[in-house]
Design an enzyme around this catalytic site. Structure first.
Site, PDB file in Angstrom:
ATOM      1  N   ARG A  65       1.446   6.907  -6.474  1.00 32.07           N
ATOM      2  CA  ARG A  65       0.434   6.069  -5.841  1.00 32.07           C
ATOM      3  C   ARG A  65       1.133   5.318  -4.713  1.00 32.07           C
ATOM      4  O   ARG A  65       1.612   4.196  -4.897  1.00 32.07           O
ATOM      5  CB  ARG A  65      -0.171   5.105  -6.856  1.00 32.07           C
ATOM      6  CG  ARG A  65      -1.163   5.792  -7.784  1.00 32.07           C
ATOM      7  CD  ARG A  65      -1.422   4.969  -9.014  1.00 32.07           C
ATOM      8  NE  ARG A  65      -0.240   4.929  -9.874  1.00 32.07           N
ATOM      9  CZ  ARG A  65      -0.128   4.233 -10.992  1.00 32.07           C
ATOM     10  NH1 ARG A  65      -1.134   3.471 -11.397  1.00 32.07           N
ATOM     11  NH2 ARG A  65       0.973   4.252 -11.713  1.00 32.07           N
ATOM     12  N   ASP A  67       2.060   3.264  -1.324  1.00 27.87           N
ATOM     13  CA  ASP A  67       1.532   2.044  -0.712  1.00 27.87           C
ATOM     14  C   ASP A  67       0.956   2.312   0.671  1.00 27.87           C
ATOM     15  O   ASP A  67       1.203   3.367   1.260  1.00 27.87           O
ATOM     16  CB  ASP A  67       2.670   1.023  -0.549  1.00 27.87           C
ATOM     17  CG  ASP A  67       2.959   0.290  -1.846  1.00 27.87           C
ATOM     18  OD1 ASP A  67       2.031   0.105  -2.651  1.00 27.87           O
ATOM     19  OD2 ASP A  67       4.131  -0.091  -2.042  1.00 27.87           O
ATOM     20  N   ARG A 214      11.910   1.337  -1.421  1.00 31.54           N
ATOM     21  CA  ARG A 214      11.973   0.471  -0.239  1.00 31.54           C
ATOM     22  C   ARG A 214      12.953  -0.688  -0.423  1.00 31.54           C
ATOM     23  O   ARG A 214      13.615  -1.107   0.532  1.00 31.54           O
ATOM     24  CB  ARG A 214      10.575  -0.034   0.124  1.00 31.54           C
ATOM     25  CG  ARG A 214       9.682   1.098   0.670  1.00 31.54           C
ATOM     26  CD  ARG A 214       8.219   0.716   0.718  1.00 31.54           C
ATOM     27  NE  ARG A 214       7.997  -0.446   1.564  1.00 31.54           N
ATOM     28  CZ  ARG A 214       6.837  -1.103   1.636  1.00 31.54           C
ATOM     29  NH1 ARG A 214       5.807  -0.702   0.904  1.00 31.54           N
ATOM     30  NH2 ARG A 214       6.715  -2.140   2.429  1.00 31.54           N
TER      31      ARG A 214
END
Lengths: 265, 265
Positions: A65, A67, A214
């Site tokens: 999923r 971002d 990230r």
């Protein structure tokens, strides 16, 4: 209406299941998952299936999923689609109905009903693209992270090797992460020099925490800039505190590359 | 006003000359060259110099005058810029003033006054990117030519070898081409398989005719699709007639890669 619902429920149960491989430019989307406040990749794909089949509220499940702003080269999803056509024709028809959105079905394969893009996934692969040069990118704006400071690649590689493996990644997940456990096994975390002043970070794991790639990238870039030593990264890991790790790298540099399944062997 | 003009003319003559290397996304521009009916790359760069120096109507000259939609990774241009700063600072200042346009100065170098980006250029290098797969591109929309039919690379390579060298390329230039001569020497014309289902066509020459690389590409793709044999390409060359060659490939797949100068040796 309840009769029609029942009828559809029965028809969906009998529908063949497909594995879809998707490429998308995440720039204009609120992310993968359906949200009432903006357009998601999921909504765009489900609408294409609905247009193709007349099937109300089709549901797709994906390996990841992603971002808002995160791209995909090979996101895997599954859907039950009630149209009798070859895989090649189904791909063409879905791509027709996906227009003009920057979302494309790259591959379609008929699978058994026990195939679950999320639950059956053995490994997820991401790549993070950094452009490491003084001038900003003109052609890859929103597709890479521009880092003007020269990066010390060997230091980043040393730090990446220390982060690879089984660890408690509490320091490397966002405050919004809903995972009950923070222990994960990073099967791969490598830093490589690529063409065109690019530095690529590859990350592979069975599953990731929210924003993990990230935050790992942001931390490795801090090491590359000389702000942190590789040892500081070990301390950040031990701290079990988001504040102890580096910044979250921008979404636009991240790509969901591919996902592995038992069926691929 | 005439006094002010004279004053600027004198000042420009005394200004140091710079070689600029530019990267740009040609998608939103009417092309390189200034045009009253839309924004050109030239206008954007000249406006940035004007903002930086207060110098009225600065003029830049480039190695190539790319068409609308054509991109550049390393376009070379020269300009006389009256600001006393280091090359690195000048690059930063120009990039600041180029924002938010997708045009970036990748390199700045002080050169002697006899450097002329157009006239001194020894060789120009282009690359044409084709994505050869059934599904259309999602991430590289407008950056590649999508060809769904499988391409016969060996046939394209044979045809490219026949087109390489010194020929009369009358069949391979647009009706708008202003060149007095149609004889050119193609130093390189090669077709290679690249990552991600891409086929790249490299073209190098001292100079090109208008649309020459795009018509060469369109013709080679016709060969790759099996519509034409390599011998048909030789006949197209001999015909000296635009109608005898293949279609003009879309602008978005073409990139001005780099330019060579005597000073580089």
């Amino acid at each position: 209406m309840p009769i029609r619902k029942l009828s559809w429920a029965k028809r969906i149960a009998e529908m063949p299941r497909y594995r879809l491989t998707l490429e998308f430019d995440g720039g204009g989307f609120v992310g993968w998952q359906f949200q009432p406040n903006g357009l998601s990749v999921q909504e765009v794909v489900e609408t294409a299936i609905e247009r193709l089949c007349g099937q109300p509220q089709p549901r797709i499940m994906s390996a990841g999923r992603t971002d808002a702003g995160v791209h995909a080269l090979g996101m895997v999803a599954h859907a039950d689609i009630g149209r009798d056509m070859t895989d090649a024709r189904l791909m063409g028809a879905l791509n027709f109905h996906l227009r003009p959105h920057p979302v494309v079905v790259r591959d379609v394969a008929r699978v058994t009903d026990d195939f679950d893009a999320r639950r059956s996934c053995l490994q997820r692969h991401y790549i993070y693209r950094i452009v490491n040069r003084v001038p900003p990118p003109a052609l890859d704006l929103g597709r890479v992270w521009h880092v003007a400071t020269p990066l010390d690649l060997p230091a980043m590689q040393t730090a990446a090797a220390l982060l690879q493996g089984h660890h408690d990644f509490e320091s490397f997940r966002s405050a919004h992460c809903q995972s009950k456990v923070s222990e994960k096994t990073l099967e791969r975390l490598t830093v490589t020099q690529a063409a065109g002043d690019e530095v690529h970070i590859h990350a592979s794991a069975r599953s990731f925490l929210h924003n993990q790639v990230r935050i790992l990238t942001g931390t490795l870039v801090d090491v590359g800039k000389g702000r942190w030593t590789p040892d500081d990264v070990v301390r950040a890991l031990a701290a079990r505190d988001r504040q102890a790790a580096g910044p979250t790298a921008p979404a636009g540099g991240l790509y969901f590359l591919s996902a592995d399944y038992p069926q691929d062997a």
